[in-house]
Design a protein around this motif. Structure first.
Motif, PDB file in Angstrom:
ATOM      1  N   ARG A   6      18.929 -30.601 -25.686  1.00 32.05           N
ATOM      2  CA  ARG A   6      19.429 -30.641 -24.313  1.00 32.05           C
ATOM      3  C   ARG A   6      18.312 -30.290 -23.333  1.00 32.05           C
ATOM      4  N   LYS A 123      21.720 -34.543 -22.715  1.00 35.36           N
ATOM      5  CA  LYS A 123      21.440 -34.366 -24.131  1.00 35.36           C
ATOM      6  C   LYS A 123      21.832 -35.638 -24.860  1.00 35.36           C
ATOM      7  N   ARG A 124      20.995 -36.066 -25.785  1.00 34.56           N
ATOM      8  CA  ARG A 124      21.345 -37.244 -26.578  1.00 34.56           C
ATOM      9  C   ARG A 124      22.571 -36.939 -27.414  1.00 34.56           C
ATOM     10  N   MET A 125      23.364 -37.967 -27.668  1.00 30.42           N
ATOM     11  CA  MET A 125      24.516 -37.761 -28.529  1.00 30.42           C
ATOM     12  C   MET A 125      24.036 -37.294 -29.899  1.00 30.42           C
ATOM     13  N   ASP A 228      25.734 -49.445 -25.085  1.00 29.28           N
ATOM     14  CA  ASP A 228      25.800 -48.011 -24.815  1.00 29.28           C
ATOM     15  C   ASP A 228      25.695 -47.165 -26.075  1.00 29.28           C
ATOM     16  N   LEU A 249      27.459 -41.280 -35.082  1.00 28.92           N
ATOM     17  CA  LEU A 249      27.689 -40.755 -33.745  1.00 28.92           C
ATOM     18  C   LEU A 249      29.189 -40.535 -33.600  1.00 28.92           C
ATOM     19  N   VAL A 251      32.051 -40.465 -31.111  1.00 29.50           N
ATOM     20  CA  VAL A 251      32.277 -40.894 -29.733  1.00 29.50           C
ATOM     21  C   VAL A 251      33.770 -40.926 -29.421  1.00 29.50           C
ATOM     22  N   ASN A 323      34.549 -42.751 -20.682  1.00 27.44           N
ATOM     23  CA  ASN A 323      33.417 -42.023 -20.117  1.00 27.44           C
ATOM     24  C   ASN A 323      32.920 -42.715 -18.853  1.00 27.44           C
ATOM     25  N   ARG A 338      26.294 -41.506 -22.142  1.00 29.56           N
ATOM     26  CA  ARG A 338      26.923 -40.862 -23.287  1.00 29.56           C
ATOM     27  C   ARG A 338      28.350 -41.356 -23.419  1.00 29.56           C
ATOM     28  N   ASP A 340      30.586 -39.356 -25.366  1.00 30.28           N
ATOM     29  CA  ASP A 340      31.268 -38.226 -25.997  1.00 30.28           C
ATOM     30  C   ASP A 340      31.596 -37.116 -25.001  1.00 30.28           C
TER      31      ASP A 340
END
Length: 444
Positions: A6, A123-125, A228, A249, A251, A323, A338, A340
């Motif tokens: 993050r 922050k990346r998933m 995405d 991932l 999601v 989202n 993102r 999530d």
């Protein structure tokens, strides 16, 4: 084990402070060049450019809300205004000045966004390690995306990797969700789809029901969901790498009246237009013919959108997304950084005049434009059923329509090595840039 780091807002680095200074310096240079060369004429140049933008926006509104002669006059206005403006610059021999000023403004925006990027870079998933599936089951639509399944040899490549493949061939309509459920009953431990986003969503619902991983293969026309997720849209066969070297991932999954969606659900003018029987035969003519009555409220349902904190009365269009979409720039409106966040994005437009249409140039602060996020959205109307576009599929649903979000409902299997998702572009915050530029870090 989840990965990803993050980045949080904090004190500006030395590089960020110098980028902020460069941004402000470029703006100052643009103003000084305009005043130094054109003098009082610079104010006329700026006023003419602003006036032209307002006229173009208003002309676009008149073109959409009128028919016949008035529409053609509005189209002529949209075409002629920039041509006249450019001619005036040429006659005044100030074209070079305008181009130089625009270049300096572009430098200011690029440097300013670079300076502010840390404030919005999410922050990346998180990625979760995953073992290869033993009995993957893939559903492929050979007609999707102009024949990408055949073009990239997806069937043979998938079978070579040990997957069972079902092709959606023939004139009969196939219940994709039921096909996926049967595969699960037969022992499939991964479901995958090579097709459009609407088909992806139906299989995603089944995967979520049974807590199975979902493989998304970017063989559709637009592939918004794949975009995405950071997948390769140019070569969908690379998505199959997830069968042998993949990560997961987690999601969110949107639900509209119980039906899953992975991208968005649209209500209002656009959804009504695509429901018309004439739309498929002549999209442009049908849209232009129907829009005046839809925008004016003489045709179609009168909508009401409600969240826990907000009520929007009579919007012409509402978009509810899984989202939120990026709003840093126009291009960013089609991207989600993102998937999530556990929220629905809501964009509603209510415009009643040409001046309000021109006001949309102000972006997210424009009157008539509502942008927010919520965990639940209720769309009601003065009709018992309303048209809805769900991930590109035209549906008719009974009112009120209830939209919710299921957080981390989907386990998406993606290749370990993939293009990825670019960070969103921040909005220009001149006050913050000034503060960063004036900050002095002693002892560095």
């Amino acid at each position: 084990m989840a990965t990803g780091e993050r980045r949080t807002p904090g004190h500006a680095s030395v590089a960020e402070r110098w980028l902020a200074r460069l941004s402000l310096a470029a703006v100052a240079a643009a103003v000084l060049v305009m005043l130094g060369v054109a003098g009082a004429k610079s104010l006329v140049l700026v006023a003419a450019a602003v006036g032209a933008l307002i006229l173009i926006a208003a002309g676009g509104w008149w073109a959409l809300t009128h028919r016949g002669v008035l529409r053609w006059l509005a189209v002529a206005l949209v075409v002629l205004v920039p041509a006249v403006l450019l001619s005036l610059y040429v006659l005044a021999q100030l074209t070079w000045l305008v181009l130089l000023t625009l270049g300096l403004c572009a430098v200011a925006v690029v440097a300013g966004r670079a300076a502010l990027s840390r404030d919005v870079t999410p922050k990346r998933m998180p990625e979760y390690e995953a073992t290869p599936p033993k009995r993957p089951f893939l559903i492929m639509n050979p007609r999707s995306g102009g024949g990408k399944v055949a073009k990239f040899g997806l069937v043979d490549k998938a079978k070579a990797l040990g997957a069972d493949v079902a092709l959606l061939e023939g004139p009969r309509t196939v219940d994709v969700a039921e096909l996926a459920r049967k595969a699960v009953a037969d022992g499939a431990d991964l479901l995958g789809v090579a097709g459009g986003d609407g088909t992806q969503a139906l299989v995603a619902g089944v995967a979520a029901e049974h807590d199975l991983p979902l493989l998304v293969i970017s063989a559709g026309t637009r592939n918004h969901f794949a975009l995405d997720l950071g997948l390769d849209r140019e070569d969908p066969s690379r998505c199959l790498d997830a069968l042998t070297d993949g990560v997961e991932l987690h999601v969110d999954l949107g639900l509209i009246s119980g039906r899953p969606f992975v991208n968005n659900a649209s209500f209002g003018a656009y959804a009504t237009v695509v429901q018309s029987p004439a739309y498929r035969a002549d999209k442009a003519h049908t849209t232009l013919d129907m829009l005046p009555d839809l925008i004016a409220g003489h045709r179609g349902p009168r909508l009401q959108a409600r969240t826990a904190d907000t009520s929007i009365q009579g919007p012409q269009a509402v978009l509810v997304s899984n989202n939120t979409y990026g709003m840093g720039d126009v291009a960013g409106l089609g991207r989600r950084a993102r998937l999530d966040g556990g929220v629905l994005g809501v964009v509603a437009i209510k415009v009643g005049s040409a001046m309000q249409a021109a006001g949309l140039l102000r972006g997210r602060h424009a009157q008539g434009l509502t942008i927010l996020s919520a965990s639940e959205v209720l769309i009601d109307a003065d009709q018992p059923d309303i048209p809805v576009g769900v991930d590109g599929e035209a549906l008719s649903l009974p009112t009120p329509v209830h939209c919710t979000i299921r957080r981390d409902a989907l386990r998406i299997r993606v290749p370990r090595h993939r293009p990825g998702v670019p960070p969103p572009k921040p909005q220009m915050d001149w006050r913050r840039l000034r503060k960063m530029a004036l900050t002095v870090a002693w002892g560095r």
